[in-house]
Design an enzyme around this catalytic site. Structure first.
Site, PDB file in Angstrom:
ATOM      1  N   SER A 134       8.870  31.321  14.678  1.00 43.40           N
ATOM      2  CA  SER A 134       9.182  31.414  13.253  1.00 43.40           C
ATOM      3  C   SER A 134      10.187  32.523  13.001  1.00 43.40           C
ATOM      4  CB  SER A 134       7.918  31.678  12.431  1.00 43.40           C
ATOM      5  OG  SER A 134       8.234  31.741  11.050  1.00 43.40           O
ATOM      6  N   LYS A 188       1.264  27.397  14.340  1.00 46.37           N
ATOM      7  CA  LYS A 188       2.593  27.294  13.716  1.00 46.37           C
ATOM      8  C   LYS A 188       2.591  26.221  12.631  1.00 46.37           C
ATOM      9  CE  LYS A 188       7.042  28.053  13.210  1.00 46.37           C
ATOM     10  NZ  LYS A 188       7.637  26.887  12.594  1.00 46.37           N
ATOM     11  N   HIS A 191       0.904  27.784   9.701  1.00 47.86           N
ATOM     12  CA  HIS A 191       1.864  28.764   9.178  1.00 47.86           C
ATOM     13  C   HIS A 191       2.856  28.073   8.249  1.00 47.86           C
ATOM     14  CE1 HIS A 191       5.964  30.405   9.380  1.00 47.86           C
ATOM     15  NE2 HIS A 191       5.444  31.617   9.543  1.00 47.86           N
ATOM     16  N   ASN A 192       3.382  26.922   8.692  1.00 50.26           N
ATOM     17  CA  ASN A 192       4.350  26.204   7.870  1.00 50.26           C
ATOM     18  C   ASN A 192       3.701  25.626   6.613  1.00 50.26           C
ATOM     19  OD1 ASN A 192       6.021  26.807   9.992  1.00 50.26           O
ATOM     20  ND2 ASN A 192       6.853  24.754  10.197  1.00 50.26           N
ATOM     21  N   GLU A 195       3.537  28.336   4.252  1.00 52.29           N
ATOM     22  CA  GLU A 195       4.913  28.513   3.778  1.00 52.29           C
ATOM     23  C   GLU A 195       5.246  27.520   2.661  1.00 52.29           C
ATOM     24  OE1 GLU A 195       9.077  27.299   5.789  1.00 52.29           O
ATOM     25  OE2 GLU A 195       7.853  28.674   6.981  1.00 52.29           O
TER      26      GLU A 195
END
Length: 490
Positions: A134, A188, A191-192, A195
């Site tokens: 990231s 990940k 995480h996105n 986001e």
């Protein structure tokens, strides 16, 4: 193709020389490691070497040549498009690998694909890692946040290089061993998802300030710059202020006003919502953000609807402007906490489901630098998991409970104001509904379960004997008396 003078072997290899791959290769070389590079379109190899002639880069025209140039155990990072291309390159690469070699997929691959690939690689005694990366192209070049998942033993061969190239915060390098097989790509993915939620919440704050207060880009730039010096300090708030300060060289207008309101998505947010459904973990803020992007893509329909559907919503805010600006700040903070809480709860559930033993405190630590969702309150998240490693939800942490109580009144008022004015705030509202539902000892799903038992005999548990097992009732028989109408007449 000749290698850089004096370089015969490389300590690390990079496959895929798009922006991310090329920048990571240069980042690795910056830290004293010779790097072998290969790309399916081999002219990209020549271009990278010609642009950086004094670098310790070894260009290869074939995968066989590429593998020959690497020290053992080979450490290879693939930065290629997720999906079939990863399997195709692995199929071509595997014949040139030896037991003990390590292959890293640094793209946004689906974590279940990574689980499969890791298992397949184990058959040839090759270690396969799925690693979340990231930070975008700037992070790749100067320090990303890295989330590797694979063999703990093999990670020892990767750690020195990954720690050297990762972003640095006051808590150390922004990389940590996440867990086995697909855990790095799972983290990940979430995480996105966080986001997505974070970006939608910021967009809704912008919408309120722009439509309710008629604030234009220069004023918005000043507000977001000020917010970035307080509790909301984060990469996304910082770049939002910078976006509002950019002028379109063609028209002289604020550039943000020239951007069509259609947001794209690459799939990681959708995966997050799908996996959350599978694991029965509520992520309403993230889901609302996905829906908002989908609605934004319906531009032509929305334009027609705007001309045909009229509303009684008010079109002007007549109260104290400074009060509303501060309230939007507080609402944004509280809703962002809910977005992170949902993501962390999903990671905990995934860790339990696949037995990954993910350390949530470490995730908060490595997200403090390099990554897109880096924010000041990740320190608070890190400390929350230090106080209670098995904390089931961030909203149960005392410090977060205190901050949510401070923001709650403003949060409710902002949403009510937006609703009265017809300004859509799906993520702010979803966060508040999550907050209210999570703190409710009694929810109306007793009626839902009664309905399910009535029409489908799905059974239910009794409140006076919750541990006595499930029971079924013949509701039609008990309710066979005529039901009075809403007006009281039979």
């Amino acid at each position: 193709m000749p290698a850089t003078i004096g370089v015969k072997t490389a300590q690390f290899g990079v496959i895929g020389l798009g922006v991310m791959g090329a920048n990571l290769a240069l980042n690795i070389e910056d830290h004293g490691h010779a790097v072998a590079v290969w790309n399916l379109e081999t002219d990209w190899v020549g271009r990278l070497l010609s642009e950086h002639p004094q670098r310790q880069l070894i260009g290869a025209m074939s995968l066989q040549e590429f593998c020959r140039s690497l020290e053992r155990p080979r450490r290879i990072l693939m930065m290629i498009q997720a999906g079939d291309p990863v399997d195709q390159i692995l199929q071509r690469l595997t014949p040139y690998l030896s037991p003990g070699d390590i292959v890293i997929d640094g793209g946004n691959s689906y974590f279940k694909d990574t689980i499969r690939r890791e298992l397949n690689a184990r058959q040839t005694m090759v270690s396969f890692f799925g690693m979340g990366v990231s930070g975008g192209e700037e992070g790749a070049r100067h320090g990303p946040s890295l989330m590797p998942g694979g063999s703990r033993e093999a990670y020892g061969h990767l750690a020195p290089i990954l720690q050297s190239i990762a972003a640095k915060s006051d808590s150390g390098p922004c990389v940590a061993y996440v867990g086995p097989d697909g855990s790095g790509h799972f983290v990940k993915m979430v995480h996105n998802g966080i986001e997505y939620g974070d970006m939608q919440l910021i967009a809704e704050a912008y919408e309120i300030l722009n439509k309710a207060l008629r604030l234009e880009a220069p004023a918005l730039a000043a507000i977001f710059s000020e917010w970035n010096r307080g509790p909301l300090e984060s990469y996304l708030i910082e770049i939002t202020a910078r976006i509002f300060s950019a002028t379109d060289p063609e028209t002289g207008n604020p550039l943000v006003d020239m951007v069509l309101d259609k947001a794209g998505q690459k799939g990681t947010g959708k995966w997050t919502a799908q996996v959350a459904l599978d694991l029965c973990v509520p992520v309403p803020t993230i889901a609302a953000a996905i829906d908002a992007r989908s609605l934004s893509s319906m531009k032509d329909e929305r334009v027609i609807a705007s001309q045909l559907i009229f509303s009684s919503a008010g079109d002007a805010y007549e109260g104290d402007k400074r009060k509303l600006i501060q309230a939007v700040h507080d609402a944004l903070y509280a809703a962002k906490v809910c977005s992170y809480a949902q993501g962390m709860s999903l990671i905990r559930a995934g860790s339990q489901e696949w037995q990954w033993n993910i350390n949530l405190r470490e995730l908060a630590r490595i997200w403090k630098g390099g990554c897109i969702i880096r924010a000041r309150f990740l320190d608070s998240i890190m400390h929350a998991f230090e106080r209670q490693p098995d904390l089931p939800n961030l909203l149960l942490d005392y410090d977060f409970m205190t901050s949510m109580r401070r923001a709650e009144k403003a949060w409710r008022w902002v949403i009510a104001t937006a609703v009265q004015m017809g300004i859509p705030v799906p993520a702010l509202s979803a966060s508040l509904a999550y907050f209210d539902s999570y703190r409710s000892a009694q929810l109306p799903q007793n009626l839902t379960q009664a309905q399910r038992d009535f029409f489908g005999a799905h059974t239910y548990q009794r409140t006076d004997r919750p541990n006595a097992g499930f029971v079924h009732t013949d509701w039609a028989k008990l309710a066979e008396k005529p039901v009075p109408s809403a007006g009281g007449k039979k």
